[in-house]
Every structure is written in C-alpha cells, then in structure tokens.
Design a protein around this motif. Structure first.
Motif, PDB file in Angstrom:
ATOM      1  N   PHE A 180       0.817  -1.214   0.000  1.00  0.00           N
ATOM      2  CA  PHE A 180       0.000   0.000   0.000  1.00  0.00           C
ATOM      3  C   PHE A 180       0.851   1.264   0.000  1.00  0.00           C
ATOM      4  O   PHE A 180       0.324   2.362   0.121  1.00  0.00           O
ATOM      5  N   GLU A 181       2.175   1.089  -0.079  1.00  0.00           N
ATOM      6  CA  GLU A 181       3.128   2.203  -0.057  1.00  0.00           C
ATOM      7  C   GLU A 181       2.953   3.044   1.202  1.00  0.00           C
ATOM      8  O   GLU A 181       2.989   4.271   1.167  1.00  0.00           O
ATOM      9  N   ILE A 182       2.753   2.360   2.344  1.00  0.00           N
ATOM     10  CA  ILE A 182       2.602   3.017   3.645  1.00  0.00           C
ATOM     11  C   ILE A 182       3.842   2.696   4.476  1.00  0.00           C
ATOM     12  O   ILE A 182       4.169   1.529   4.680  1.00  0.00           O
ATOM     13  N   ASN A 183       4.517   3.724   4.972  1.00  0.00           N
ATOM     14  CA  ASN A 183       5.718   3.555   5.780  1.00  0.00           C
ATOM     15  C   ASN A 183       5.561   4.269   7.121  1.00  0.00           C
ATOM     16  O   ASN A 183       4.953   5.329   7.197  1.00  0.00           O
ATOM     17  N   GLY A 184       6.138   3.674   8.165  1.00  0.00           N
ATOM     18  CA  GLY A 184       6.146   4.309   9.480  1.00  0.00           C
ATOM     19  C   GLY A 184       4.780   4.414  10.123  1.00  0.00           C
ATOM     20  O   GLY A 184       4.524   5.343  10.889  1.00  0.00           O
ATOM     21  N   LEU A 185       3.903   3.451   9.855  1.00  0.00           N
ATOM     22  CA  LEU A 185       2.562   3.460  10.439  1.00  0.00           C
ATOM     23  C   LEU A 185       2.647   3.008  11.900  1.00  0.00           C
ATOM     24  O   LEU A 185       3.200   1.963  12.204  1.00  0.00           O
ATOM     25  N   HIS A 186       2.117   3.818  12.799  1.00  0.00           N
ATOM     26  CA  HIS A 186       2.110   3.467  14.216  1.00  0.00           C
ATOM     27  C   HIS A 186       1.036   2.405  14.436  1.00  0.00           C
ATOM     28  O   HIS A 186      -0.112   2.584  14.012  1.00  0.00           O
ATOM     29  N   VAL A 187       1.406   1.325  15.085  1.00  0.00           N
ATOM     30  CA  VAL A 187       0.522   0.179  15.243  1.00  0.00           C
ATOM     31  C   VAL A 187       0.454  -0.242  16.707  1.00  0.00           C
ATOM     32  O   VAL A 187       1.459  -0.229  17.408  1.00  0.00           O
ATOM     33  N   ARG A 188      -0.748  -0.573  17.150  1.00  0.00           N
ATOM     34  CA  ARG A 188      -0.975  -1.068  18.509  1.00  0.00           C
ATOM     35  C   ARG A 188      -0.837  -2.583  18.476  1.00  0.00           C
ATOM     36  O   ARG A 188      -1.524  -3.255  17.720  1.00  0.00           O
ATOM     37  N   ILE A 189       0.056  -3.121  19.277  1.00  0.00           N
ATOM     38  CA  ILE A 189       0.265  -4.563  19.369  1.00  0.00           C
ATOM     39  C   ILE A 189      -0.743  -5.098  20.388  1.00  0.00           C
ATOM     40  O   ILE A 189      -0.740  -4.677  21.541  1.00  0.00           O
ATOM     41  N   ASP A 190      -1.605  -6.022  19.959  1.00  0.00           N
ATOM     42  CA  ASP A 190      -2.695  -6.478  20.824  1.00  0.00           C
ATOM     43  C   ASP A 190      -2.766  -7.999  20.856  1.00  0.00           C
ATOM     44  O   ASP A 190      -3.327  -8.620  19.957  1.00  0.00           O
TER      45      ASP A 190
END
Length: 142
Positions: free
Chosen positions: A18-28
């Motif tokens: 998706f050409e998305i970089n540095g996406l902040h993600v919640r680890i669940d």
C-alpha cells in the motif's frame, strides 16, 4: 528468544503493498485478527475475483493526507469489535515489514476512527515473529 524480535505495546510498521511507511501500530495479544482503519470501502470485481478499493490516512497527524488503495478480498469475516458487537469485515492479505523482517498477514478493514491507532496487530500476524513486552513502546526504533 528463539530468533523472535522483542516488541513493545506500540511499534511502527510498513505496509509495502500500500506504499505506507512508518505506520504506528498497537500490538494487541488479545485480538486474533489485525485490523486497519480505512474509509470509503467500495467492492468491485476484477478477473472474476472480489476486490475492494478504500481510502487510508497513512499519517494520523495529517488527517488531510489520504491515499486510495486496492486489495483482493480473501473473505468476509464476522468479527467481535472492541465494544462487543459483531461486524462483517473484508479480510485481505498483505505484506507487513517490522524490525527488518517482512511476512504476509491477514488484515480486516474497518472504521477505527474512534481508536488511538490506525492499525491493530493481532496474534495471527505476530505468529512466530515476535514476543511482546506490554510495559514498553517502540523497541524496534533502537
């Protein structure tokens, strides 16, 4: 740690398809399936397969920034949302990059606008790749 990366409760990832970089993600670890916040989902058919188009806000700090992406639908999944209600969500496969590694994950598309993070990473995506220290954040930045 048997070759597994140590991650905190919040990390950053890339979604290269998706050409998305540095996406902040919640680890669940309490969630089975990962989810991504998208808007304007539109289903269409391509080469006899079900596909979806959707809008993504790649940067939570710049909500005016929107990109339109497409993905092949793997399934329509019935999911229990964080508020306990059942939702039907599109399930797609995509590549995830974290900590210098890349692997295929399942991802549901949903409205997470009321949540703090645009993406939630669930157990299926973690697989044999990581161990979570919920008391820390951004361990992969070092």
């Amino acid at each position: 740690m048997n070759g597994k990366m140590l991650v905190g409760a919040i990390e950053q990832c890339d979604l290269p398809e998706f050409e998305i970089n540095g996406l902040h993600v919640r680890i669940d670890t309490g969630a089975q399936t990962s989810s991504l916040h998208v808007d304007n989902i539109e289903e269409f058919e391509q080469a006899g397969e079900s596909w979806v188009r959707f809008d993504i806000h790649p940067d939570i700090h710049k909500v005016e920034s929107i990109v339109r992406r497409e993905a092949r639908v793997v399934a329509l999944r019935k999911v229990i949302s964080s508020n306990g209600t059942f939702q039907k969500r599109y399930l797609i496969d995509t590549r995830l990059c974290m900590g210098g590694e890349e692997w295929l994950i399942e991802l549901t598309l949903t409205d997470r606008s009321g949540m703090s993070y645009l993406m939630l990473l669930g157990r299926q995506a973690m697989g044999d790749h990581m161990i979570v220290d919920p008391s820390r954040e951004y361990l992969l930045r070092s």
